[in-house]
Write a protein that holds these residues in place. Structure first.
Motif, PDB file in Angstrom:
ATOM      1  N   ASN A 217       0.834  -1.195   0.000  1.00  0.00           N
ATOM      2  CA  ASN A 217       0.000   0.000   0.000  1.00  0.00           C
ATOM      3  C   ASN A 217       0.869   1.246   0.000  1.00  0.00           C
ATOM      4  O   ASN A 217       2.099   1.192   0.130  1.00  0.00           O
ATOM      5  CB  ASN A 217      -0.900   0.007   1.244  1.00  0.00           C
ATOM      6  N   PHE A 218       0.226   2.400  -0.114  1.00  0.00           N
ATOM      7  CA  PHE A 218       0.928   3.661   0.089  1.00  0.00           C
ATOM      8  C   PHE A 218       1.401   3.741   1.533  1.00  0.00           C
ATOM      9  O   PHE A 218       0.749   3.227   2.449  1.00  0.00           O
ATOM     10  CB  PHE A 218      -0.008   4.852  -0.156  1.00  0.00           C
ATOM     11  N   GLU A 220       2.151   6.235   4.870  1.00  0.00           N
ATOM     12  CA  GLU A 220       1.395   7.380   5.394  1.00  0.00           C
ATOM     13  C   GLU A 220       1.829   8.666   4.697  1.00  0.00           C
ATOM     14  O   GLU A 220       0.999   9.524   4.369  1.00  0.00           O
ATOM     15  CB  GLU A 220       1.596   7.492   6.906  1.00  0.00           C
ATOM     16  N   THR A 223       0.358   8.720   1.184  1.00  0.00           N
ATOM     17  CA  THR A 223      -1.076   9.013   1.253  1.00  0.00           C
ATOM     18  C   THR A 223      -1.303  10.512   1.382  1.00  0.00           C
ATOM     19  O   THR A 223      -2.136  11.103   0.666  1.00  0.00           O
ATOM     20  CB  THR A 223      -1.708   8.268   2.454  1.00  0.00           C
ATOM     21  N   TRP A 227      -2.900  13.348  -1.681  1.00  0.00           N
ATOM     22  CA  TRP A 227      -3.983  14.323  -1.485  1.00  0.00           C
ATOM     23  C   TRP A 227      -3.481  15.759  -1.625  1.00  0.00           C
ATOM     24  O   TRP A 227      -4.208  16.626  -2.101  1.00  0.00           O
ATOM     25  CB  TRP A 227      -4.631  14.096  -0.111  1.00  0.00           C
ATOM     26  N   TRP A 247      -5.514   8.069   7.271  1.00  0.00           N
ATOM     27  CA  TRP A 247      -4.543   6.990   7.405  1.00  0.00           C
ATOM     28  C   TRP A 247      -5.145   5.792   8.143  1.00  0.00           C
ATOM     29  O   TRP A 247      -5.015   4.641   7.695  1.00  0.00           O
ATOM     30  CB  TRP A 247      -3.290   7.480   8.127  1.00  0.00           C
ATOM     31  N   THR A 250      -7.757   3.909   5.948  1.00  0.00           N
ATOM     32  CA  THR A 250      -7.304   3.223   4.737  1.00  0.00           C
ATOM     33  C   THR A 250      -6.024   2.442   4.909  1.00  0.00           C
ATOM     34  O   THR A 250      -5.777   1.494   4.165  1.00  0.00           O
ATOM     35  CB  THR A 250      -7.066   4.239   3.608  1.00  0.00           C
ATOM     36  N   GLY A 252      -3.424   3.259   3.767  1.00  0.00           N
ATOM     37  CA  GLY A 252      -2.742   3.406   2.493  1.00  0.00           C
ATOM     38  C   GLY A 252      -3.264   2.521   1.377  1.00  0.00           C
ATOM     39  O   GLY A 252      -2.640   2.459   0.309  1.00  0.00           O
ATOM     40  N   PRO A 254      -4.601   1.747  -1.833  1.00  0.00           N
ATOM     41  CA  PRO A 254      -4.677   2.766  -2.889  1.00  0.00           C
ATOM     42  C   PRO A 254      -6.083   3.086  -3.387  1.00  0.00           C
ATOM     43  O   PRO A 254      -6.404   4.260  -3.608  1.00  0.00           O
ATOM     44  CB  PRO A 254      -3.803   2.173  -4.002  1.00  0.00           C
ATOM     45  N   VAL A 257      -7.855   5.190  -0.704  1.00  0.00           N
ATOM     46  CA  VAL A 257      -7.298   6.540  -0.634  1.00  0.00           C
ATOM     47  C   VAL A 257      -7.839   7.395  -1.779  1.00  0.00           C
ATOM     48  O   VAL A 257      -8.269   8.540  -1.583  1.00  0.00           O
ATOM     49  CB  VAL A 257      -5.755   6.506  -0.666  1.00  0.00           C
TER      50      VAL A 257
END
Length: 535
Positions: A217-218, A220, A223, A227, A247, A250, A252, A254, A257
Motif C-alpha cells: 500500500n501507500f 502514510e 497518502t 492528497w 490513514w 485506509t 494506504g 490505494p 485513498v
C-alpha cells in the motif's frame, strides 16, 4: 471547462489525468532491474486495485525507453472464460500476447507468423512456440510482463506455467530473457485441479521462480502527498485533522485513498467550489457515503468472504475466540494477507478501519433487512438520547427468539452472536448514529463504540452520546469472564472517551436453559458503573 487532474478509482493510472505516486517508486525498481539483467523469472503480486497494471505499464515504458530490451505487457484475463479447457485457454492467452507485442513493439513479423501457424500448432506447445519465435525475431532480448495469470484455472493454468518452464533453458536467444508473472496471489497459491490427481500447487508447475515480490500500500507520507497534489493544483485546502483519520481508515490501500479523495473533492458538490476548505466534517460525510455505496471494490469483499481459506481466517478474527484458532494454517493467513484483507504484524487483524466496518456489514446485511418490528423511535428518550437499557433488553429477547434459527443462516457461525448483535444495532442506529468496531485475533472480545447525536439538527457534528458495548463469549467461569470483561471494557471506555459502558456475555452452551442465559446486573469497576448483560 478545463478538466483538472482527479483521483482515479477505475482502470490504470494515467499520469496526465490522475493524481498519482511515482509508479516505479512503489516497488524496488533497482531489484527488478537486477533480476531482469540476471535473466530471472519471478512473480509480482498485490491485492486488487492497488496499481499493479499501472505499475507494469510503467515498467514496460521504462525498459523500452532504456533501449536494452524489447518489453511487452499482456493481460491474459480473457483466457479465464475457457476455464480448464487448455485447447481454448492457451490460444486465447496467445492471442492476447501476440496482439500486445504488435501493439507495444510494432513487430508485424510475429503477428504474420502467428496467423499462419497457430492452427497447426497444438495448444500444449503453442505458447512455447510463440515465445521462441518472438525471441528469434527480436533484435533485443525480450521481457514479458504477464498480467492476471492467477485468473486462469485448471489445465489452462498448468499448461501455461509448464510451457514457460519448458523454454526457460533457451533464454535469452530463443526465449524471453525475463518473464514476470503478475496477479493477486503468489504462485504458491495457484491451486489447480487436474483430472486424476489431487490439487497441484503453482509452485510445483513453476519451480523456476527466483523471487516473489509483493507491491504494498501507500505509506502514510505517500497518502498525504497524493492528497496534497490536489491542493497544489487547485488551491483547495484540507483541514489537517483529516489526515490522521484518512490513514487509520485506509492504511494506504490505494483504491480507498483515491475513492475517499474523489468523494470529498467531487461527489461533495459544495467542494467543487475550490475556495471551499474541506473540513473534517466533509471528510466524515464522504467516508459514510463511500461505505453505504457498496462500491464495486467494497462489494467484491463479500465474494472473497465466501472462499473457504478466507472464511477460516476471518471467522476466527470476528469470533475473537482463542480456542478456535488452533487449526489456522499459516499458508491461509499469508493468502488472506496477500488479498489485502488482513495484516499479520504486529498482530493479526483486519487491515484498515473501513474494512473493519464493511466486513461485518456485508455478513449481516441480509439479517439487518429481515429484522422485523424494530423501529428507531422506540429507543429514543425525550432528550434525543438512545435508551441503551431498553435497546439491550430488546436485543436479549430478539436473541432468545431468533439466535438458533438465524445463526444457522450465517456462513460465519463461529461469530454468529457478535454478528447478530451488530446486525440488530446497525438496524436501529443506521441513518442516525455511527458504530465503530474493534476486534482481532487473540483479543478475546469485540468492542463496539456507538456515537449518537443528541441534537438532530447538528447530527453527528454536534454533541454526541458515546457508549461502549463489549461482547464476550463465555468460556469457563462466568465470574472470571465478567471480571476480565470489566477490566477490558473499562480500558476501552477510557480510550474512546465514552460516558456509558455495557458488557454482554454470550453463553453458547445448548444445555443451559434460556432463563439462566438471560439476566442483567450492575457492577462497579475503578469507580465506574457498568451494566452486565447475559445472552
Amino acid at each position: 471547462m478545463i478538466l483538472e487532474r482527479f483521483f482515479n478509482t477505475a482502470g490504470p493510472t494515467i499520469p496526465a489525468d490522475h493524481y498519482h505516486i511515482d509508479l516505479l517508486h512503489r516497488l524496488d525498481w533497482e531489484e527488478i532491474q537486477h533480476l531482469v539483467a540476471s535473466k530471472r523469472y519471478f512473480v509480482l503480486h498485490a491485492p486488487r486495485q492497488t496499481g499493479k497494471t499501472s505499475t507494469l505499464l510503467a515498467m514496460m515504458k521504462a525498459f523500452n525507453a532504456a533501449g536494452h530490451y524489447a518489453c511487452a505487457y499482456a493481460n491474459i484475463e480473457g483466457a479465464q472464460a475457457a476455464r480448464g479447457d487448455e485447447t481454448q485457454g492457451i490460444p486465447a492467452a496467445c492471442d492476447a500476447l501476440v496482439n500486445a507485442i504488435d501493439l507495444y513493439l510494432d513487430q508485424p513479423q510475429l503477428l504474420n507468423w502467428y496467423e499462419e501457424k497457430k492452427s497447426s500448432l497444438a495448444p500444449q506447445h503453442l505458447l512455447t512456440q510463440v515465445l521462441q519465435q518472438w525471441a528469434k525475431l527480436s533484435e533485443k532480448p525480450t521481457i514479458l510482463l504477464l498480467d492476471e495469470v492467477d485468473a486462469l484455472v485448471g489445465d489452462t493454468l498448468i499448461s501455461l506455467l509448464r510451457q514457460i518452464r519448458a523454454g526457460y533453458g533457451q533464454r535469452p536467444d530463443f526465449f524471453p530473457q525475463s518473464i514476470i508473472l503478475c496477479g493477486v496471489r503468489d504462485v504458491r497459491d495457484y491451486r489447480m485441479h487436474q483430472e486424476g490427481t489431487e490439487v497441484i500447487t503453482g509452485g510445483s508447475a513453476f519451480n523456476i521462480k527466483a523471487e516473489s515480490l509483493r507491491m504494498g500500500n501507500f505509506t502514510e507520507q505517500e497518502t498525504h502527498a497524493l492528497w496534497q497534489q490536489h491542493s497544489q493544483e487547485t488551491g483547495q485546502e484540507f483541514d489537517p485533522a483529516i489526515f490522521p483519520e484518512l490513514w487509520e481508515d485506509t492504511r494506504g490501500q490505494p483504491w480507498l485513498v483515491n475513492a475517499l479523495g474523489y468523494e470529498v473533492t467531487w461527489k461533495n458538490r459544495k467542494a467543487r467550489d475550490r475556495s471551499h476548505k474541506i473540513s473534517l466534517t466533509d471528510y466524515q460525510e464522504a467516508r459514510e457515503r463511500l461505505i453505504y455505496s457498496r462500491a464495486t471494490h467494497l462489494d467484491q469483499l463479500s465474494d472473497k468472504l465466501k472462499e473457504p481459506r478466507v472464511h477460516s481466517v476471518i471467522s476466527r478474527i470476528l469470533s475473537t475466540d482463542d480456542e478456535e484458532t488452533s487449526d489456522l494454517k499459516f499458508d491461509d493467513l499469508q493468502y488472506v494477507e496477500d488479498l489485502g484483507l488482513i495484516n499479520l504484524w504486529p498482530s493479526v487483524k483486519i487491515s484498515n478501519r473501513i474494512y473493519q466496518e464493511v466486513l461485518p456489514r456485508e455478513l449481516t446485511w441480509p439479517t439487518q433487512v429481515m429484522i422485523a418490528n424494530q423501529e428507531q423511535a422506540w429507543y429514543i428518550n425525550d432528550d434525543h438520547s438512545l435508551n441503551m437499557e431498553k435497546l439491550l433488553k430488546a436485543f436479549q429477547q430478539f436473541f432468545r427468539e431468533h439466535s438458533d434459527s438465524w445463526s444457522e443462516g450465517f456462513d460465519y457461525k463461529e461469530a454468529a452472536p457478535q454478528l447478530l448483535m451488530q446486525a440488530f444495532l446497525q438496524r436501529i442506529i443506521n441513518g442516525g448514529g455511527r458504530i465503530s468496531r474493534e476486534y482481532g485475533l487473540g483479543r478475546k472480545r469485540t468492542d463496539l463504540f456507538i456515537e449518537w447525536p443528541l441534537n438532530p439538527e447538528e447530527a453527528m457534528y454536534g454533541p454526541l452520546q458515546r457508549v461502549v458495548i463489549e461482547l464476550k463469549i463465555l468460556r469457563g467461569s462466568l465470574e472470571t469472564a465478567i471480571e476480565k470483561g470489566l477490566e477490558q471494557a473499562t480500558d476501552y471506555t477510557q480510550r474512546v472517551g465514552a460516558e456509558e459502558t455495557h458488557l454482554v456475555v454470550f453463553n453458547r452452551d445448548p444445555a443451559t436453559p434460556w432463563d439462566q442465559k438471560i439476566w442483567q446486573r450492575e457492577e462497579t469497576y475503578q469507580d465506574r458503573n457498568l451494566k452486565v448483560w447475559g445472552a
